[in-house]
Design an enzyme around this catalytic site. Structure first.
Site, PDB file in Angstrom:
ATOM      1  N   HIS A   1      36.838 142.367 -23.858  1.00  0.00           N
ATOM      2  CA  HIS A   1      38.025 143.008 -24.415  1.00  0.00           C
ATOM      3  C   HIS A   1      37.707 143.850 -25.650  1.00  0.00           C
ATOM      4  O   HIS A   1      38.527 144.667 -26.059  1.00  0.00           O
ATOM      5  CB  HIS A   1      39.112 141.960 -24.729  1.00  0.00           C
ATOM      6  CG  HIS A   1      38.868 141.131 -25.946  1.00  0.00           C
ATOM      7  ND1 HIS A   1      38.312 139.866 -25.914  1.00  0.00           N
ATOM      8  CD2 HIS A   1      39.101 141.367 -27.255  1.00  0.00           C
ATOM      9  CE1 HIS A   1      38.238 139.376 -27.123  1.00  0.00           C
ATOM     10  NE2 HIS A   1      38.714 140.267 -27.967  1.00  0.00           N
TER      11      HIS A   1
ATOM     12  N   ASP B   1      35.320 137.383 -19.906  1.00  0.00           N
ATOM     13  CA  ASP B   1      35.394 138.120 -21.169  1.00  0.00           C
ATOM     14  C   ASP B   1      34.026 138.302 -21.811  1.00  0.00           C
ATOM     15  O   ASP B   1      33.872 138.211 -23.029  1.00  0.00           O
ATOM     16  CB  ASP B   1      36.355 137.435 -22.152  1.00  0.00           C
ATOM     17  CG  ASP B   1      36.859 138.396 -23.239  1.00  0.00           C
ATOM     18  OD1 ASP B   1      36.750 139.612 -23.031  1.00  0.00           O
ATOM     19  OD2 ASP B   1      37.336 137.914 -24.275  1.00  0.00           O
TER      20      ASP B   1
ATOM     21  N   SER C   1      35.916 138.825 -32.738  1.00  0.00           N
ATOM     22  CA  SER C   1      35.664 138.805 -31.298  1.00  0.00           C
ATOM     23  C   SER C   1      34.288 139.371 -30.979  1.00  0.00           C
ATOM     24  O   SER C   1      33.940 140.467 -31.401  1.00  0.00           O
ATOM     25  CB  SER C   1      36.725 139.638 -30.569  1.00  0.00           C
ATOM     26  OG  SER C   1      37.976 139.023 -30.630  1.00  0.00           O
TER      27      SER C   1
ATOM     28  N   THR D   1      35.681 134.333 -29.297  1.00  0.00           N
ATOM     29  CA  THR D   1      36.517 135.185 -28.460  1.00  0.00           C
ATOM     30  C   THR D   1      37.992 135.139 -28.791  1.00  0.00           C
ATOM     31  O   THR D   1      38.695 136.115 -28.578  1.00  0.00           O
ATOM     32  CB  THR D   1      36.326 134.820 -26.964  1.00  0.00           C
ATOM     33  OG1 THR D   1      36.966 135.789 -26.153  1.00  0.00           O
ATOM     34  CG2 THR D   1      36.879 133.442 -26.660  1.00  0.00           C
TER      35      THR D   1
ATOM     36  N   LEU E   1      34.630 127.270  -2.817  1.00  0.00           N
ATOM     37  CA  LEU E   1      34.624 126.218  -1.792  1.00  0.00           C
ATOM     38  C   LEU E   1      35.253 126.700  -0.498  1.00  0.00           C
ATOM     39  O   LEU E   1      34.840 126.309   0.588  1.00  0.00           O
ATOM     40  CB  LEU E   1      35.386 124.990  -2.303  1.00  0.00           C
ATOM     41  CG  LEU E   1      34.691 124.136  -3.359  1.00  0.00           C
ATOM     42  CD1 LEU E   1      35.672 123.124  -3.934  1.00  0.00           C
ATOM     43  CD2 LEU E   1      33.488 123.428  -2.758  1.00  0.00           C
ATOM     44  N   GLY E   2      36.300 127.538  -0.630  1.00  0.00           N
ATOM     45  CA  GLY E   2      37.000 128.016   0.557  1.00  0.00           C
ATOM     46  C   GLY E   2      38.102 127.082   1.001  1.00  0.00           C
ATOM     47  O   GLY E   2      38.226 126.782   2.204  1.00  0.00           O
TER      48      GLY E   2
END
Length: 483
Positions: free
Chosen positions: A132, A162, A236, A252, A294-295
């Site tokens: 960011h 980020d 940040s 952050t 994992l699905g």
């Protein structure tokens, strides 16, 4: 000497996202200096007072100080200055007459911001910072601790964690070694270094308040280090270091529910260095970040489901409602009706915590799972497979040809939004003729329920005769019949 009382200037922030223009601070400081009357001269001479100094040692032991460590570390922390050109929209200037009449009116403005960064590879000039901090920037420059200012090259970033990586062409740099953030414990001392409010090379200290912090709305994949070291706007991308001078986190954000009026309340968040290391490795080697999954589709447990499944009162976990064909979960033997309670040694309390865990794992990771099946514990081993972040609509259903479908940004998903984002639509395509537009959010369909792109594709594995999409466009919700 009597001093006149000045106004206390409170500089705090609710969240340390983005930079802070240093010029605003300079103006405030200048105004304050002008308002301060000069101190009156003393009426009479004051007798001299013998000066004293702290001893260098007490009982033969030197006094503790962070100064030796900071002298090594601080040259690796830099200030990042970004510029972004933003078009100025003025409906009057759609008329050629007004454009001729007022030719000098600017058609764009320049947004500037400040942030921080950390040199992690002095030989290559790699600088680690937050996504960011540099997001959308047209120009990025880096100011070193020795005063040199250099134009930076953008190498890549990952919005969902980020993390961003830039490079500067310079010699005689100081790099900061990456420590093992997995060894951090609550109570360990840490030091935050950055450029809050444009004040370069500022140091604050504290302890590790928590590790593995997650469940914070509006942020991406979450596995934060929480610290009470002050983190403010401009911090940040700065460094969180241990007492050995190793980088253990990237500052952050700060949490402040009451906003800036509350002042610093000691809730700072940093991205663990181990996570940042993995992201940087992928950015350097492939130019992008690929994540494993994992699905499975899951839902939260409630009291009714707990009773139906014969679980103990108050049981938490993620109830599996669908296992995608060909997924890592299918190969591991996960079944619909299983309740995932642990993944990779981490407790899973709900679907969001499972999704957050998956998003922080690399493709090919082998993950031990603990599930409850018919009320009994079952241990499984799953290998995570890659899940595409975006696909062409034609690969999902011919009626979506011309549309590009993508996962929601992780910051929105952590805010508990669900659905599929329409990333682009080709003009004149089949999807466009049905009314689908770029930026639409698909939240439901006649093919079945879904939470994300993977489950949306699963619902269309057997295409329905009539495909109706429920979309959100702006603040308006409506249905589209796909032709």
């Amino acid at each position: 000497m009597k001093r006149s009382t000045g106004t206390l200037l409170a500089l705090t922030a609710a969240a340390a996202f983005g930079g802070f223009a240093a010029t605003a601070l300079n103006e405030l400081m200048d105004n304050r200096a002008q308002a301060m009357p000069a101190a009156p001269a003393p009426a009479a001479a004051v007798p001299a007072i013998a000066s004293t100094a702290l001893p260098a040692a007490v009982d033969g032991q030197p006094l503790p100080s962070l100064a030796p460590m900071l002298r090594r570390v601080m040259p690796a922390v830099v200030s990042i200055h970004t510029k972004q050109r933003v078009a100025v929209r003025n409906p009057f200037f759609d008329d050629p007459f007004f454009r001729r009449l007022f030719p000098q009116v600017p058609q764009e403005r320049i947004n500037e911001s400040l942030g921080s960064g950390v040199i992690i590879d002095a030989a290559r000039g790699y600088v680690l910072t937050n996504h960011h901090v540099v997001e959308g920037a047209d120009d990025v420059s880096v100011t070193l601790a020795d005063g040199r200012t250099l134009k930076a090259e953008f190498l890549g970033s990952d919005a969902d964690t980020d993390v961003a990586l830039i490079r500067i062409p310079a010699e005689n740099l100081t790099g900061l070694p990456l420590g093992d953030s997995g060894q951090l414990q609550v109570g360990d001392y840490v030091v935050a270094i950055g450029n809050p409010f444009g004040l370069s090379q500022t140091v604050t200290s504290g302890i590790v308040s928590a590790v593995g912090r997650s469940g914070i709305r509006g942020l991406g994949y979450q596995n934060f280090i929480q610290t009470d070291a002050s983190i403010n706007p401009g911090n940040s991308g700065g460094a969180l270091v241990n007492l050995r001078g190793e980088l253990v986190g990237i500052n952050t954000a700060s949490l402040n529910p009451r906003g800036s009026m509350a002042g610093n309340i000691g809730l700072g968040l940093a991205i663990p260095s181990n996570l940042a290391r993995d992201v940087v490795h992928q950015l350097v080697t492939t130019g992008e970040v690929r994540r494993g999954t994992l699905g499975v589709d899951t839902q939260a447990l409630d009291a009714r489901l707990v009773r139906t499944l014969g679980l103990a009162d108050g049981q938490q976990g993620a109830l599996v409602t669908r296992v995608h064909a060909g997924s890592g979960a299918a190969a591991a033997g996960v079944r619909p009706g299983d309740v995932v309670v642990e993944a990779g040694g981490q407790r899973i309390s709900d679907p969001l915590s499972l999704h957050n865990f998956e998003g922080l794992q690399q493709v090919g990771s082998k993950v031990p799972l603990v599930v409850l099946r018919d009320g009994k514990r079952v241990d499984l081993q799953a290998t995570l497979r890659e899940q595409p972040r975006a696909v062409d609509g034609s690969a999902v259903d011919p009626r979506l040809s011309g549309a590009r479908l993508a996962e929601l940004p992780e910051s929105q998903r952590q805010a508990r939004l669900r659905g599929v984002l329409v990333e682009a639509v080709e003009s004149g395509s089949r999807a466009a003729r049905s009314g689908l537009r770029k930026g639409d959010l698909i939240i439901a369909s006649s093919a079945g329920s879904f939470d994300d792109l993977a489950s949306f594709r699963s619902t269309l594995a057997e295409p329905p005769q009539r495909l109706v999409l429920r979309i959100v466009r702006g603040n308006v919700q409506g249905d589209l019949v796909m032709q």
